[in-house]
Design a protein around this motif. Sequence first.
Motif, mmCIF file in Angstrom:
data_model
loop_
_atom_site.group_PDB
_atom_site.id
_atom_site.type_symbol
_atom_site.label_atom_id
_atom_site.label_comp_id
_atom_site.label_asym_id
_atom_site.label_seq_id
_atom_site.Cartn_x
_atom_site.Cartn_y
_atom_site.Cartn_z
ATOM 1 N N TYR A 261 -15.750 -0.498 13.267
ATOM 2 C CA TYR A 261 -16.613 0.112 14.274
ATOM 3 C C TYR A 261 -17.614 -0.915 14.807
ATOM 4 O O TYR A 261 -17.883 -0.970 16.005
ATOM 5 N N GLY A 262 -18.147 -1.733 13.907
ATOM 6 C CA GLY A 262 -19.043 -2.791 14.356
ATOM 7 C C GLY A 262 -18.352 -3.757 15.302
ATOM 8 O O GLY A 262 -18.923 -4.180 16.317
ATOM 9 N N GLU A 263 -17.102 -4.106 14.981
ATOM 10 C CA GLU A 263 -16.336 -4.989 15.868
ATOM 11 C C GLU A 263 -16.141 -4.335 17.231
ATOM 12 O O GLU A 263 -16.254 -4.990 18.279
ATOM 13 N N ALA A 264 -15.843 -3.034 17.234
ATOM 14 C CA ALA A 264 -15.631 -2.331 18.499
ATOM 15 C C ALA A 264 -16.915 -2.289 19.330
ATOM 16 O O ALA A 264 -16.886 -2.448 20.556
ATOM 17 N N LEU A 265 -18.052 -2.068 18.675
ATOM 18 C CA LEU A 265 -19.329 -2.093 19.379
ATOM 19 C C LEU A 265 -19.575 -3.466 19.989
ATOM 20 O O LEU A 265 -20.033 -3.590 21.138
ATOM 21 N N ALA A 266 -19.286 -4.507 19.201
ATOM 22 C CA ALA A 266 -19.504 -5.869 19.694
ATOM 23 C C ALA A 266 -18.615 -6.157 20.900
ATOM 24 O O ALA A 266 -19.054 -6.758 21.887
ATOM 25 N N GLU A 267 -17.365 -5.729 20.839
ATOM 26 C CA GLU A 267 -16.453 -5.962 21.954
ATOM 27 C C GLU A 267 -16.901 -5.210 23.203
ATOM 28 O O GLU A 267 -16.601 -5.624 24.328
ATOM 29 N N ALA A 268 -17.633 -4.096 23.010
ATOM 30 C CA ALA A 268 -18.139 -3.325 24.149
ATOM 31 C C ALA A 268 -19.466 -3.859 24.664
ATOM 32 O O ALA A 268 -20.037 -3.313 25.611
ATOM 33 N N GLU A 271 -25.102 -5.670 20.593
ATOM 34 C CA GLU A 271 -25.476 -6.684 19.615
ATOM 35 C C GLU A 271 -25.343 -6.083 18.229
ATOM 36 O O GLU A 271 -25.906 -5.027 17.941
ATOM 37 N N VAL A 272 -24.576 -6.730 17.362
ATOM 38 C CA VAL A 272 -24.252 -6.161 16.048
ATOM 39 C C VAL A 272 -24.512 -7.188 14.960
ATOM 40 O O VAL A 272 -24.164 -8.364 15.105
ATOM 41 N N ARG A 273 -25.119 -6.738 13.887
ATOM 42 C CA ARG A 273 -25.278 -7.535 12.674
ATOM 43 C C ARG A 273 -24.450 -6.873 11.578
ATOM 44 O O ARG A 273 -24.482 -5.656 11.427
ATOM 45 N N PHE A 274 -23.702 -7.674 10.814
ATOM 46 C CA PHE A 274 -22.895 -7.165 9.713
ATOM 47 C C PHE A 274 -23.428 -7.689 8.384
ATOM 48 O O PHE A 274 -23.908 -8.821 8.302
#
Length: 331
Positions: A261-268, A271-274
Amino acid sequence: MNRLFRSVLGLFAAPRLNVREDYAKVRRFQQHVAALSGPRYRPVYRQTAADVGTHRIPVRVFQPKEKRRDEVLLFFHGGGWVTGDIESYTPACATMADLTGCVVASVDYRLAPEHPFPAGLEDCFNVARLVLEDPQRAGIASAANVVLVGDSAGGNLAAAVSLMLRERGHRGASRQVLLYPVTHWDHDPATSPFASVRHHGEDYRLTSMEVQDYFDLYVPDHQQRRNHLVAPLMAPDLSGQPKTLLITAELDLLCDEGEAYGEALAEAGSEVRFHRVDGALHGFIALPRFSRSLREAYEVVNAFLDEDSDEDSTVAGRPGGSSRPGRQDAP
């Protein structure tokens, strides 16, 4: 992971439950445990409610021992949408307040199966909407200080609330913290697209069968489970979502879907931190304060809260693997 370590961790596995039959027993047990610890935490919170028409949604507000930040963490608890409440999560919320130095507001949303989807989600959405639209009334200086936080099913609710706020034309939160969230609808090891479901779906803290039981109670209509407000990974449009911190547990069957889900948010474009907590089990946010997993997670949460929410920085990469260009792990 070596066999000895796996065997030791197996000693901490939760008793196998038939959630569909035993959820009431689980609730009573949680309430009993909360009652035993209640006096220790009672001085740190006050009770309030959000009124939506004739419906009142209880909210418990926790004050940290030392207030170090202006952010208010609007928290949605876990428990498979079926168990958990503001009583059973009082120790975890008191810990959250103290270790972040933030005020924490815990939402007591309606539970399935008495109130199946979307009742609990609508409760969380309505509280978030009211707080974001009129923060001063809630005692918050600015809507920019509101951070959505949720663990497990609560992480699912936080993600879904963020999607609803955008879709319904309301102001959204600028940040969200998703702790080992449920983001997909399929947790059958035979059909799930995620390796963590197959590797950890029968061990430790949470099993594939238990997750499927929770879904049976929360969303009885199997076709509706693909609804993006049930499974955020199915959302056709993830644009316009908040800056996100995605924390997963290495030995959790939900690990891969949370990171996906984080990857999908980033692709959209978000800004995402894992951050993946090595050796951690599902539900570690409720562990005692001396727990390594819990302490590590809050170090990452605090670093995330200290970042400027408006900074133009790169998106974080998937933990535990190679980083793609322009991505970095959480601080």
